[in-house]
Design a protein around this motif. Structure first.
Motif, PDB file in Angstrom:
ATOM      1  N   UNK A 119       0.839  -1.202   0.000  1.00 23.01           N
ATOM      2  CA  UNK A 119       0.000   0.000   0.000  1.00 23.01           C
ATOM      3  C   UNK A 119       0.872   1.249   0.000  1.00 23.01           C
ATOM      4  N   UNK A 120       0.348   2.315  -0.603  1.00 26.88           N
ATOM      5  CA  UNK A 120       1.081   3.577  -0.633  1.00 26.88           C
ATOM      6  C   UNK A 120       1.342   4.041   0.791  1.00 26.88           C
ATOM      7  N   UNK A 121       2.593   4.357   1.094  1.00 24.95           N
ATOM      8  CA  UNK A 121       2.994   4.795   2.430  1.00 24.95           C
ATOM      9  C   UNK A 121       3.315   6.286   2.429  1.00 24.95           C
ATOM     10  N   UNK A 122       4.073   6.730   1.441  1.00 24.62           N
ATOM     11  CA  UNK A 122       4.459   8.135   1.335  1.00 24.62           C
ATOM     12  C   UNK A 122       4.627   8.459  -0.142  1.00 24.62           C
ATOM     13  N   UNK A 123       4.062   9.589  -0.582  1.00 24.65           N
ATOM     14  CA  UNK A 123       4.182   9.914  -2.000  1.00 24.65           C
ATOM     15  C   UNK A 123       4.475  11.379  -2.220  1.00 24.65           C
ATOM     16  N   UNK A 124       5.080  11.610  -3.357  1.00 24.24           N
ATOM     17  CA  UNK A 124       5.383  12.957  -3.823  1.00 24.24           C
ATOM     18  C   UNK A 124       4.945  13.009  -5.282  1.00 24.24           C
ATOM     19  N   UNK A 125       3.761  13.594  -5.526  1.00 23.98           N
ATOM     20  CA  UNK A 125       3.217  13.675  -6.883  1.00 23.98           C
ATOM     21  C   UNK A 125       2.979  15.139  -7.214  1.00 23.98           C
ATOM     22  N   UNK A 126       3.609  15.586  -8.273  1.00 24.60           N
ATOM     23  CA  UNK A 126       3.421  16.920  -8.839  1.00 24.60           C
ATOM     24  C   UNK A 126       4.013  16.888 -10.224  1.00 24.60           C
ATOM     25  N   UNK A 127       4.307  17.996 -10.811  1.00 23.03           N
ATOM     26  CA  UNK A 127       4.947  17.895 -12.102  1.00 23.03           C
ATOM     27  C   UNK A 127       4.819  19.106 -12.967  1.00 23.03           C
ATOM     28  N   UNK A 128       4.307  18.864 -14.175  1.00 18.25           N
ATOM     29  CA  UNK A 128       4.141  19.869 -15.216  1.00 18.25           C
ATOM     30  C   UNK A 128       5.486  20.262 -15.822  1.00 18.25           C
ATOM     31  N   UNK A 129       6.206  19.272 -16.328  1.00 17.78           N
ATOM     32  CA  UNK A 129       7.499  19.532 -16.949  1.00 17.78           C
ATOM     33  C   UNK A 129       7.740  18.529 -18.064  1.00 17.78           C
ATOM     34  N   UNK A 130       8.511  18.917 -19.074  1.00 18.44           N
ATOM     35  CA  UNK A 130       8.756  18.008 -20.189  1.00 18.44           C
ATOM     36  C   UNK A 130       9.756  16.913 -19.843  1.00 18.44           C
TER      37      UNK A 130
END
Length: 182
Positions: A119-130
């Motif tokens: 199961x997901x424990x810790x995440x870092x989701x963002x972005x908007x880059x090529x």
């Protein structure tokens, strides 16, 4: 001003010998003290591994990163077939990794996630880059039979690749961990 304490034995409050000296500069630690010192001398188990090739990540999916090449695995606890680390030793661990999305779009969110026991424990989701490199690093408490895996995510509207290794000096998808001395 300095003080000097001279003794040939250091005892705890119960009268148990902790350290003894022969008077010639050689000290002997009690077995309990030897155990305590030995337990705190290294950060193992520890591992560092990387993906040996590129991997395609489907849009809007959480996908396990295929980390299949070990560089360091002190206690043989990283499983290259299942891309996971099972420490077999209770404690706090630094767990981290990198992924590089090479085919991103400017509208894509992308990220990296540490999974614990499926199961997901810790995440870092963002972005908007090529071209996006994502890093994650977290303290994770693990029991002996817990396991951790590295996942990534993207929602660019189509498949995107994460970069594997052309050679060791160009590795872009890595996974690592080590026990914290406590």
């Amino acid at each position: 001003m300095a003080s000097i304490i001279k003794a040939n034995e250091l005892q705890d409050f119960g009268g148990n010998s902790i350290i003894t000296s022969d008077g010639a500069g050689t000290i002997t630690l009690s077995s309990a003290m030897n155990t305590a010192v030995a337990a705190g001398t290294n950060n193992t188990p520890a591992f560092f591994a990387h993906a040996n090739g590129n991997q395609t990540i489907a849009t809007s999916s959480y996908t396990k990163v295929e980390i299949d090449t070990e560089i360091v695995d002190t206690n043989s606890k990283f499983d290259v077939a299942n891309y996971r680390f099972t420490p077999a030793e209770v404690g706090y661990y630094i767990i981290g990794g990198f992924v590089r999305f090479d085919s991103g779009t400017t509208t894509a969110d992308c990220g990296i996630i540490i999974y614990k026991n499926g199961s997901a424990y810790y995440k870092h989701v963002e972005g908007k880059s090529s071209v996006t490199t994502k890093h994650i690093n977290q303290v994770v408490y693990l029991d002996a039979d817990d396991y951790v895996e590295l996942y990534c995510y993207q929602n660019g509207g189509g498949n995107q690749d994460i970069n594997g290794a052309g050679s060791l000096d160009t590795v872009a998808s890595t996974f690592y961990g080590y026990k914290i001395l406590t």
